[in-house]
Motif scaffolding. Structure first.
Motif, short mmCIF file in Angstrom:
data_model
loop_
_atom_site.label_atom_id
_atom_site.label_comp_id
_atom_site.label_asym_id
_atom_site.label_seq_id
_atom_site.Cartn_x
_atom_site.Cartn_y
_atom_site.Cartn_z
N ASP A 134 0.88 -1.17 0.00
CA ASP A 134 0.00 0.00 0.00
C ASP A 134 0.91 1.21 0.00
OD1 ASP A 134 -2.13 -1.72 0.28
OD2 ASP A 134 -2.59 -1.17 2.35
N SER A 135 0.64 2.16 -0.88
CA SER A 135 1.48 3.35 -0.98
C SER A 135 0.60 4.58 -1.08
CB SER A 135 2.38 3.22 -2.21
OG SER A 135 3.35 4.23 -2.21
N ARG A 136 1.00 5.63 -0.38
CA ARG A 136 0.23 6.88 -0.43
C ARG A 136 1.17 8.07 -0.51
NH1 ARG A 136 -3.94 6.82 3.44
NH2 ARG A 136 -3.66 4.63 3.72
N LEU A 137 0.70 9.10 -1.24
CA LEU A 137 1.52 10.30 -1.43
C LEU A 137 1.57 11.16 -0.17
CD1 LEU A 137 0.43 11.32 -5.03
CD2 LEU A 137 2.58 10.25 -4.31
N HIS A 138 0.50 11.16 0.61
CA HIS A 138 0.47 11.87 1.90
C HIS A 138 -0.61 11.22 2.75
CE1 HIS A 138 -3.10 14.14 0.58
NE2 HIS A 138 -2.47 14.29 -0.56
N GLU A 139 -0.61 11.51 4.05
CA GLU A 139 -1.48 10.78 4.98
C GLU A 139 -2.97 10.96 4.72
OE1 GLU A 139 -1.84 13.44 8.97
OE2 GLU A 139 0.12 12.53 8.62
N ASP A 140 -3.40 12.02 4.04
CA ASP A 140 -4.82 12.23 3.75
C ASP A 140 -5.25 11.61 2.42
OD1 ASP A 140 -5.06 13.67 6.10
OD2 ASP A 140 -4.66 15.59 5.13
N ALA A 141 -4.31 11.09 1.65
CA ALA A 141 -4.63 10.53 0.33
C ALA A 141 -5.05 9.06 0.46
CB ALA A 141 -3.42 10.63 -0.59
N GLU A 142 -5.89 8.60 -0.48
CA GLU A 142 -6.22 7.19 -0.56
C GLU A 142 -4.96 6.42 -0.95
OE1 GLU A 142 -8.87 5.36 -0.02
OE2 GLU A 142 -10.40 6.89 0.26
N ALA A 143 -4.79 5.27 -0.37
CA ALA A 143 -3.63 4.45 -0.72
C ALA A 143 -3.88 3.74 -2.04
CB ALA A 143 -3.37 3.41 0.37
N CYS A 144 -2.83 3.58 -2.80
CA CYS A 144 -2.83 2.70 -3.96
C CYS A 144 -2.40 1.35 -3.41
CB CYS A 144 -1.86 3.18 -5.03
SG CYS A 144 -1.69 2.01 -6.39
N SER A 145 -3.23 0.33 -3.60
CA SER A 145 -2.94 -1.00 -3.08
C SER A 145 -2.68 -1.97 -4.22
CB SER A 145 -4.12 -1.52 -2.26
OG SER A 145 -4.37 -0.68 -1.17
#
Length: 104
Positions: free
Chosen positions: A52-63
């Protein structure tokens, strides 16, 4: 840079159920600049199951979840990639063949 040196931070988070309901997996958390990724490994086999990766803590994660690992020219590669963003499926990718550069 490769391995842990490729990240600004890399640590073992612990174990948790995969996707909140599956088998217990070991979790490695990495940060590269502002991008945080969580890498999921099978506790029994050590196999990489997803990230799971996200650009910032408020963004939806790409899983991404990898399944159906197969031998392609002597290398184990996941033949199915399930890609999601939040609750939405983005793509299911099927690998039919791979090519790798010659070993030096």
């Amino acid at each position: 840079k490769t391995g842990p040196k490729a990240f600004t931070e890399c640590h073992y988070f612990g174990s948790e159920p995969l996707d909140g309901r599956g088998e217990l997996v070991d979790v490695i958390v990495t940060t590269q600049s502002a991008i945080e990724s969580r890498w999921f490994f099978s506790r029994s086999s050590g196999q990489l199951l997803g990230l799971d990766s996200r650009l910032h803590e408020d963004a939806e994660a790409c899983s991404i979840r990898w399944t159906d690992w197969r031998d392609f020219n002597g290398r184990r590669v996941p033949a199915t990639w399930n890609v999601r963003s939040g609750d939405k499926e983005f793509a299911v990718l099927k690998v039919e063949k791979t090519e790798f550069p010659a070993k030096k």
